[in-house]
Design a protein around this motif. Structure first.
Motif, PDB file in Angstrom:
ATOM      1  N   VAL A  48       0.829  -1.198   0.000  1.00 28.52           N
ATOM      2  CA  VAL A  48       0.000   0.000   0.000  1.00 28.52           C
ATOM      3  C   VAL A  48       0.867   1.253   0.000  1.00 28.52           C
ATOM      4  O   VAL A  48       0.676   2.153  -0.813  1.00 28.52           O
ATOM      5  CB  VAL A  48      -0.937   0.003   1.224  1.00 28.52           C
ATOM      6  CG1 VAL A  48      -1.675   1.331   1.350  1.00 28.52           C
ATOM      7  CG2 VAL A  48      -1.920  -1.159   1.149  1.00 28.52           C
ATOM      8  N   SER A  49       1.815   1.295   0.926  1.00 27.12           N
ATOM      9  CA  SER A  49       2.623   2.498   1.074  1.00 27.12           C
ATOM     10  C   SER A  49       3.889   2.193   1.857  1.00 27.12           C
ATOM     11  O   SER A  49       3.947   1.222   2.610  1.00 27.12           O
ATOM     12  CB  SER A  49       1.812   3.574   1.814  1.00 27.12           C
ATOM     13  OG  SER A  49       2.567   4.760   1.966  1.00 27.12           O
ATOM     14  N   ILE A  50       4.886   3.040   1.667  1.00 26.43           N
ATOM     15  CA  ILE A  50       6.141   2.924   2.409  1.00 26.43           C
ATOM     16  C   ILE A  50       6.612   4.322   2.804  1.00 26.43           C
ATOM     17  O   ILE A  50       6.393   5.288   2.064  1.00 26.43           O
ATOM     18  CB  ILE A  50       7.232   2.202   1.580  1.00 26.43           C
ATOM     19  CG1 ILE A  50       8.494   1.963   2.405  1.00 26.43           C
ATOM     20  CG2 ILE A  50       7.561   2.976   0.313  1.00 26.43           C
ATOM     21  CD1 ILE A  50       9.530   1.089   1.710  1.00 26.43           C
ATOM     22  N   GLN A  52      10.208   5.986   4.038  1.00 30.81           N
ATOM     23  CA  GLN A  52      11.614   5.690   4.197  1.00 30.81           C
ATOM     24  C   GLN A  52      12.189   6.432   5.398  1.00 30.81           C
ATOM     25  O   GLN A  52      11.557   7.362   5.934  1.00 30.81           O
ATOM     26  CB  GLN A  52      12.343   6.039   2.897  1.00 30.81           C
ATOM     27  CG  GLN A  52      11.845   5.182   1.728  1.00 30.81           C
ATOM     28  CD  GLN A  52      12.473   5.561   0.398  1.00 30.81           C
ATOM     29  OE1 GLN A  52      12.960   6.674   0.222  1.00 30.81           O
ATOM     30  NE2 GLN A  52      12.458   4.629  -0.550  1.00 30.81           N
ATOM     31  N   HIS A  58       6.016   6.634  -0.624  1.00 29.98           N
ATOM     32  CA  HIS A  58       5.538   6.124  -1.906  1.00 29.98           C
ATOM     33  C   HIS A  58       4.203   5.444  -1.658  1.00 29.98           C
ATOM     34  O   HIS A  58       3.988   4.857  -0.589  1.00 29.98           O
ATOM     35  CB  HIS A  58       6.521   5.112  -2.504  1.00 29.98           C
ATOM     36  CG  HIS A  58       7.866   5.679  -2.806  1.00 29.98           C
ATOM     37  ND1 HIS A  58       8.168   6.317  -3.991  1.00 29.98           N
ATOM     38  CD2 HIS A  58       9.005   5.706  -2.061  1.00 29.98           C
ATOM     39  CE1 HIS A  58       9.425   6.702  -3.975  1.00 29.98           C
ATOM     40  NE2 HIS A  58       9.956   6.347  -2.814  1.00 29.98           N
ATOM     41  N   TYR A  59       3.322   5.508  -2.670  1.00 31.67           N
ATOM     42  CA  TYR A  59       2.002   4.913  -2.552  1.00 31.67           C
ATOM     43  C   TYR A  59       1.694   4.068  -3.783  1.00 31.67           C
ATOM     44  O   TYR A  59       2.096   4.403  -4.894  1.00 31.67           O
ATOM     45  CB  TYR A  59       0.934   6.007  -2.414  1.00 31.67           C
ATOM     46  CG  TYR A  59       1.080   6.847  -1.165  1.00 31.67           C
ATOM     47  CD1 TYR A  59       1.840   8.015  -1.175  1.00 31.67           C
ATOM     48  CD2 TYR A  59       0.480   6.459   0.022  1.00 31.67           C
ATOM     49  CE1 TYR A  59       1.996   8.771  -0.034  1.00 31.67           C
ATOM     50  CE2 TYR A  59       0.622   7.214   1.178  1.00 31.67           C
ATOM     51  CZ  TYR A  59       1.388   8.366   1.142  1.00 31.67           C
ATOM     52  OH  TYR A  59       1.543   9.107   2.283  1.00 31.67           O
ATOM     53  N   TYR A  98      11.262  -2.788   7.418  1.00 29.10           N
ATOM     54  CA  TYR A  98      12.310  -3.182   6.494  1.00 29.10           C
ATOM     55  C   TYR A  98      13.609  -3.398   7.266  1.00 29.10           C
ATOM     56  O   TYR A  98      13.822  -2.808   8.328  1.00 29.10           O
ATOM     57  CB  TYR A  98      12.499  -2.130   5.399  1.00 29.10           C
ATOM     58  CG  TYR A  98      11.536  -2.324   4.243  1.00 29.10           C
ATOM     59  CD1 TYR A  98      10.168  -2.266   4.449  1.00 29.10           C
ATOM     60  CD2 TYR A  98      11.996  -2.584   2.970  1.00 29.10           C
ATOM     61  CE1 TYR A  98       9.279  -2.471   3.413  1.00 29.10           C
ATOM     62  CE2 TYR A  98      11.117  -2.777   1.909  1.00 29.10           C
ATOM     63  CZ  TYR A  98       9.759  -2.724   2.143  1.00 29.10           C
ATOM     64  OH  TYR A  98       8.885  -2.925   1.111  1.00 29.10           O
ATOM     65  N   SER A 103      16.192  -2.623   2.582  1.00 30.90           N
ATOM     66  CA  SER A 103      15.971  -3.362   1.331  1.00 30.90           C
ATOM     67  C   SER A 103      14.691  -4.197   1.342  1.00 30.90           C
ATOM     68  O   SER A 103      13.828  -3.989   0.484  1.00 30.90           O
ATOM     69  CB  SER A 103      17.170  -4.262   1.065  1.00 30.90           C
ATOM     70  OG  SER A 103      18.343  -3.490   0.895  1.00 30.90           O
ATOM     71  N   TYR A 104      14.566  -5.138   2.251  1.00 31.01           N
ATOM     72  CA  TYR A 104      13.454  -6.089   2.232  1.00 31.01           C
ATOM     73  C   TYR A 104      12.729  -6.069   3.581  1.00 31.01           C
ATOM     74  O   TYR A 104      13.316  -5.738   4.614  1.00 31.01           O
ATOM     75  CB  TYR A 104      13.983  -7.505   1.950  1.00 31.01           C
ATOM     76  CG  TYR A 104      15.112  -7.918   2.858  1.00 31.01           C
ATOM     77  CD1 TYR A 104      16.440  -7.690   2.495  1.00 31.01           C
ATOM     78  CD2 TYR A 104      14.851  -8.506   4.087  1.00 31.01           C
ATOM     79  CE1 TYR A 104      17.482  -8.037   3.337  1.00 31.01           C
ATOM     80  CE2 TYR A 104      15.878  -8.849   4.944  1.00 31.01           C
ATOM     81  CZ  TYR A 104      17.194  -8.603   4.561  1.00 31.01           C
ATOM     82  OH  TYR A 104      18.219  -8.937   5.412  1.00 31.01           O
ATOM     83  N   PRO A 105      11.429  -6.435   3.585  1.00 26.46           N
ATOM     84  CA  PRO A 105      10.684  -6.481   4.848  1.00 26.46           C
ATOM     85  C   PRO A 105      11.121  -7.680   5.667  1.00 26.46           C
ATOM     86  O   PRO A 105      11.140  -8.808   5.166  1.00 26.46           O
ATOM     87  CB  PRO A 105       9.232  -6.619   4.389  1.00 26.46           C
ATOM     88  CG  PRO A 105       9.311  -7.241   3.041  1.00 26.46           C
ATOM     89  CD  PRO A 105      10.598  -6.805   2.425  1.00 26.46           C
TER      90      PRO A 105
END
Lengths: 118, 113
Positions: A48-50, A52, A58-59, A98, A103-105
């Motif tokens: 959905v969204s992040i 940083q 970002h969406y 993350y 980088s990754y969840p």
């Protein structure tokens, strides 16, 4: 120990709003990228969204202009403000942390259910 | 957006046998500057949230049993369960994190035959 606990889900009518919370412990939300994903009943995972570490957000296209991700460093909590909800937004919403490299969840919360129905 | 496609959608494997899941990306997720594939695998058991198994395509997360392994590079990746256990019944998702938001595959459901 890293823990993520979501809350704020529930039943709302089309066009309504909800604010989801994700209380974090074992780390600081400002020190890692944080995100929200969702999973409609019987379906797969969708970001959905992040947000940083530097604050950039970002969406996903389906929620742009309707959802807002934010964090509160004082209570170490991630938020998702959801407006103009429709039935297509009905899903379990998960928050995720993350890894330290951004980088990754690497950790997921238990999720909170959002249902949009009249 | 990078599209991730998994195969098969589901598979049934006998206990102790090998399970293989494939994942293909619509464009390469290999970053040639650091030679890393931006690909992770997540396991989701019924009624539970996802759990990270593998990152950088082949690095096992701490605490994940060594029967789980990841391989591949560029656009083609594989998750292998070398000897299926009852507790491995789950849906497995590949995930690319090459882009800002990333994308998941549609998931592969693993059951016991």
């Amino acid at each position: 120990e890293v823990q993520l606990v979501e809350s704020g889900g529930g039943l709302t009518q089309p066009g309504g709003s909800l604010r989801l919370s994700c209380a974090a412990s074992g780390f600081t939300v400002s020190g890692n990228h944080m995100s929200w994903a969702r999973q409609a009943p019987g379906k797969g995972l969708e970001w959905v969204s992040i947000i940083q570490t530097g604050g950039r957000t970002h969406y996903a296209d389906p929620v742009k202009g309707r959802f807002t991700i934010s964090r509160d460093n004082s209570d170490n909590t991630l938020y998702l403000q959801m407006n103009s909800l429709s039935a297509e937004d009905s899903a379990v919403y998960y928050c995720a942390r993350y890894d330290n490299s951004g980088s990754y969840p690497d950790y997921w919360g238990q999720g909170t259910l959002v249902s949009v129905s009249s | 957006d990078i599209v991730m496609t998994q195969s098969p959608d589901s598979l049934a494997v006998s206990l102790g046998e090998r399970a293989t899941i494939n994942c293909k990306s619509s464009q390469s997720v290999l970053n040639r500057s650091n030679n890393k594939n931006y690909l992770s695998w997540h396991q989701q058991k019924p009624g539970q949230p996802p759990k990270l198994l593998i990152y950088w395509a082949s690095t096992r997360e701490s605490g994940v049993p060594d029967r789980f392994s990841g391989s591949g590079s560029g656009t083609d990746f594989t998750l292998t369960i070398s000897s299926l256990q009852a507790e491995d019944v789950a849906v497995y998702y590949c995930h690319q994190y090459y882009g800002a938001l990333g994308t998941f595959g549609q998931g592969t459901k693993v059951e016991v035959k």
